[in-house]
Every structure is written in structure tokens, then in C-alpha cells.
Write a protein that holds these residues in place. Structure first.
Motif, PDB file in Angstrom:
ATOM      1  N   UNK A  89       0.828  -1.203   0.000  1.00  0.00           N
ATOM      2  CA  UNK A  89       0.000   0.000   0.000  1.00  0.00           C
ATOM      3  C   UNK A  89       0.868   1.262   0.000  1.00  0.00           C
ATOM      4  N   UNK A  90       1.934   1.261   0.775  1.00  0.00           N
ATOM      5  CA  UNK A  90       2.838   2.413   0.819  1.00  0.00           C
ATOM      6  C   UNK A  90       3.493   2.629  -0.538  1.00  0.00           C
ATOM      7  N   UNK A  91       3.863   1.555  -1.215  1.00  0.00           N
ATOM      8  CA  UNK A  91       4.491   1.688  -2.536  1.00  0.00           C
ATOM      9  C   UNK A  91       3.492   2.254  -3.543  1.00  0.00           C
ATOM     10  N   UNK A  92       2.249   1.788  -3.484  1.00  0.00           N
ATOM     11  CA  UNK A  92       1.218   2.296  -4.387  1.00  0.00           C
ATOM     12  C   UNK A  92       0.979   3.791  -4.157  1.00  0.00           C
ATOM     13  N   UNK A  93       0.973   4.202  -2.898  1.00  0.00           N
ATOM     14  CA  UNK A  93       0.810   5.621  -2.596  1.00  0.00           C
ATOM     15  C   UNK A  93       1.969   6.443  -3.166  1.00  0.00           C
ATOM     16  N   UNK A  94       3.149   5.880  -3.109  1.00  0.00           N
ATOM     17  CA  UNK A  94       4.333   6.594  -3.594  1.00  0.00           C
ATOM     18  C   UNK A  94       4.297   6.801  -5.098  1.00  0.00           C
ATOM     19  N   UNK A  95       3.873   5.770  -5.867  1.00  0.00           N
ATOM     20  CA  UNK A  95       3.885   5.877  -7.327  1.00  0.00           C
ATOM     21  C   UNK A  95       2.564   6.435  -7.872  1.00  0.00           C
ATOM     22  N   UNK A  96       1.528   6.496  -7.031  1.00  0.00           N
ATOM     23  CA  UNK A  96       0.284   7.132  -7.431  1.00  0.00           C
ATOM     24  C   UNK A  96      -0.686   6.281  -8.227  1.00  0.00           C
ATOM     25  N   UNK A  97      -0.475   4.958  -8.307  1.00  0.00           N
ATOM     26  CA  UNK A  97      -1.400   4.059  -9.009  1.00  0.00           C
ATOM     27  C   UNK A  97      -1.572   2.779  -8.193  1.00  0.00           C
ATOM     28  N   UNK A  98      -2.707   2.101  -8.416  1.00  0.00           N
ATOM     29  CA  UNK A  98      -2.958   0.822  -7.748  1.00  0.00           C
ATOM     30  C   UNK A  98      -2.332  -0.317  -8.526  1.00  0.00           C
ATOM     31  N   UNK A  99      -1.812  -1.285  -7.802  1.00  0.00           N
ATOM     32  CA  UNK A  99      -1.190  -2.456  -8.430  1.00  0.00           C
ATOM     33  C   UNK A  99      -1.831  -3.768  -7.991  1.00  0.00           C
ATOM     34  N   UNK A 100      -2.325  -3.822  -6.765  1.00  0.00           N
ATOM     35  CA  UNK A 100      -2.817  -5.083  -6.211  1.00  0.00           C
ATOM     36  C   UNK A 100      -4.225  -4.924  -5.650  1.00  0.00           C
TER      37      UNK A 100
END
Length: 352
Positions: A89-100
Motif C-alpha cells: 500500500x505504501x508503494x502504491x501511494x508513492x507511485x500514485x497508481x494501484x497495483x494489487x
């Protein structure tokens, strides 16, 4: 023709790397967020191959199985599903898109899937990772072996189109350009390629990078504008392109601006044209609301990951391959990719 993956052949790399001191046994407790995400997408790509699923987006893998795989592959024992979920979730927030996406199962346990809405370049670059790597190796080996056979010392001129699979080809060029005895001239509107090949240092001395004037499309990670002006003035040796959908020999992408660029590229007289596919692009019917940017027989070569043959995916891809073989002949069979070449009869029938 026998080819090894490009990484195994390279003797000198253009990349600047810092030596890492190995951590003492037992001190490496966690992967960095980026490495954790990359590892999980590799697992999903391998599971897609193993199951023969219709789409990688359909897969759901129990968190307990993911933790077991991470323990076996990287030697890290994640005992908490919540910790992994938090890092993702932290990584998704950092890049600005959902992945999982997370799914709760009937027994109360959690499973992880890939987000359903994967539209942007920054999302798609994570999909079908192992398949894209195999295809990129095939393209790079095709281009390198052809150049080595010709023994030409002039710059090798390549047009690299949009998409994350094509960006993987650029990564191999970056890793190997300094060890090969010729310079490179690369034209592209793909910002992923530009980021990879536009670094200062030894790489800049080996590669001339040409880009068009225009505006940035942040969804597709491309430059759209005066593409025709750039590409029509280049005598390319090779043109490498991808596509989002393949239906009954017709090719499609979601963006109308990119559709026009691809049509212009296919209309170029110079360059042998290579189409890269990973297998998931095939459809029984053309996507609604999209115009075709070309047909598969307008390409001279098609590069596919080897693992998509032999019944490992749904029958519609097998059907698409059988249709390909009416127009294309097998050219290179490698342990991780295969290359089809347009048949001479098809070439003459098309008036090319």
C-alpha cells in the motif's frame, strides 16, 4: 541460430554499479518495497504460465503461498500478511497508481490479486514480466546476430515504439551497448526508453538518442506531436513495436493518438519491422470503439515468449498462432522465445 539471453553474453556493461558488501547471514530481514513488488509480479507471471490462465488479472494467490515462495526464493520469512499488505500500500501511494487487490477467502484467509484496472504504462510495466523479458531477449538477439553477421561498423539505427515490452529491449541495449563494436542511433517517443538510454556517462558516448517534439501523455508515458516529422527522416535498420490487442490479424491500441503514430510507423519504407507480443493480447473479436493500426502481415518478424506454446494458455492464443503460421514461418526457436519471419509467399502477395 542458437542464441543465449543477452545478459549471459555481455562482457562489459555501460551501467555504473557500486559494489555491495553481502550482509551477514540472518541480518537481511526484509526486501525493499520496490524489490518486494518486483518479486511478487514475477511470481504472478510464472503462475500465469503454469496455470494457462486467460489473463494474469484473473489470478488470486493465497498470501500464505506468496510468503512461502518468498522464503524459498529470497530467504526472507515474512510471518505477517498485514506487514506485506502495508508495504504494498505504501508503494502504491508513492507511485500514485494501484497495483494489487486483496480478496478474503471462505476460510477467512487472504489472497492477493493484481488490480483489475491496469491502464497506465506505470501499471502495465509490472504485468507479464517474465514473458516480456523473454521477448526482449529475442528481439535483442535478432538485431545483434544480424549486425554481427554483416560486420558493419556504421551506427545501428533503431526505432523503438511505445509500451513496456519495448522498454525492456531498451534495457538490454543499455546493458550491452558498451561491449559491442558499433554505435547506436535510437529514435523513440517512449519515455521509458528515453529514461533508460538517456543517462550520462559511457552510455551517452555509445548511443545517439532522437526524440520528437510534442506533448507528454502521462498515461501511456509517450510523446505525441511531431512524430511523423522525426520518423520519416530516419533510415532505420530496425523498427520494434508492440500492440495491446490482436483480433483476426488486426492490431489495436487504446489511444487514438498512438494509433495514428503506429500507422505512420508502419508506412515507413525503411527498416525491418518487428512486432512483440506476450500472448495476452489475443481476442476473438475486435475491441469496441477502437480502430486498427495495422495487420500482423505488415511486420517482417514477430517475437513471442516460448512458454506460451504447448497448451499453457487458453485455446484462443493457440488459434492466433495457427493463423500466424499461415503467413509466417518459424525462424528461431530458443528456450525462452521464438521468432516468426514473414514467409516469402506472403511478402510477394502483399506486394512488398
Amino acid at each position: 541460430m542458437l542464441s543465449l539471453p543477452a545478459k549471459q553474453k555481455a562482457g562489459i556493461s555501460c551501467k555504473h554499479t557500486m559494489a555491495e558488501n553481502p550482509s551477514p547471514e540472518g541480518l537481511r530481514r526484509r526486501l525493499k518495497q520496490k524489490d518486494l513488488v518486483a518479486s511478487l509480479f514475477v511470481l504472478f507471471s510464472e503462475e500465469y504460465d503454469a496455470r494457462g490462465s486467460d489473463s494474469i488479472l484473473d489470478l488470486e494467490i493465497p498470501m500464505s503461498e506468496l510468503r512461502r515462495q518468498l522464503r524459498e526464493r529470497v530467504g526472507i520469512d515474512y510471518t505477517s500478511d498485514a506487514w506485506i499488505s502495508t508495504q504494498l500500500h505504501k508503494y502504491e501511494e508513492e507511485i500514485g497508481v494501484s497495483l494489487f487487490r486483496k480478496e478474503e477467502r471462505g476460510d477467512g484467509s487472504l489472497a492477493l490479486g493484481i488490480a483489475r484496472d491496469m491502464r497506465t504504462y506505470f501499471q502495465k510495466q509490472h504485468l507479464y514480466v517474465t514473458q516480456k523479458i523473454r521477448v526482449a531477449n529475442g528481439v535483442f538477439d535478432l538485431i545483434r546476430n544480424d549486425r554481427e553477421a554483416g560486420q558493419s561498423r556504421r551506427p545501428l539505427t533503431i526505432l523503438l515504439g511505445a509500451g513496456s515490452t519495448v522498454s525492456r529491449v531498451a534495457e538490454l541495449i543499455a546493458e550491452n551497448a558498451c561491449s559491442l563494436p558499433w554505435a547506436w542511433r535510437v529514435a523513440t517517443h517512449n519515455l521509458g526508453v528515453i529514461q533508460t538510454l538517456g543517462r550520462p556517462g559511457p552510455l551517452a558516448e555509445r548511443i545517439e538518442l532522437l526524440v520528437p517534439e510534442g506533448r507528454v501523455d502521462p498515461v501511456l508515458n509517450i510523446i505525441l506531436g511531431r512524430n511523423r516529422e522525426l520518423y520519416s527522416g530516419i533510415e532505420a535498420d530496425w523498427i520494434v513495436e508492440g500492440s495491446s490487442f490482436l483480433a483476426k490479424g488486426e492490431l489495436f491500441v487504446e489511444n487514438s493518438g498512438e494509433t495514428q503514430v503506429k500507422r505512420e510507423i508502419l508506412g515507413l519504407d525503411a527498416g525491418r519491422k518487428v512486432l512483440v507480443l506476450t500472448g495476452h493480447e489475443t481476442r476473438l473479436e475486435a475491441p469496441r470503439g477502437m480502430e486498427s493500426h495495422g495487420r500482423i502481415e505488415e511486420y517482417d518478424f514477430i517475437v513471442l515468449p516460448r512458454s506460451t506454446r504447448g497448451g499453457l494458455v487458453r485455446s484462443r492464443f493457440a488459434l492466433a498462432i495457427s493463423e500466424l503460421e499461415e503467413l509466417f514461418e518459424p525462424w528461431v526457436l530458443n528456450w525462452n522465445y521464438e521468432i516468426f519471419k514473414l514467409r516469402e509467399s506472403s511478402f510477394k502477395a502483399l506486394g512488398r
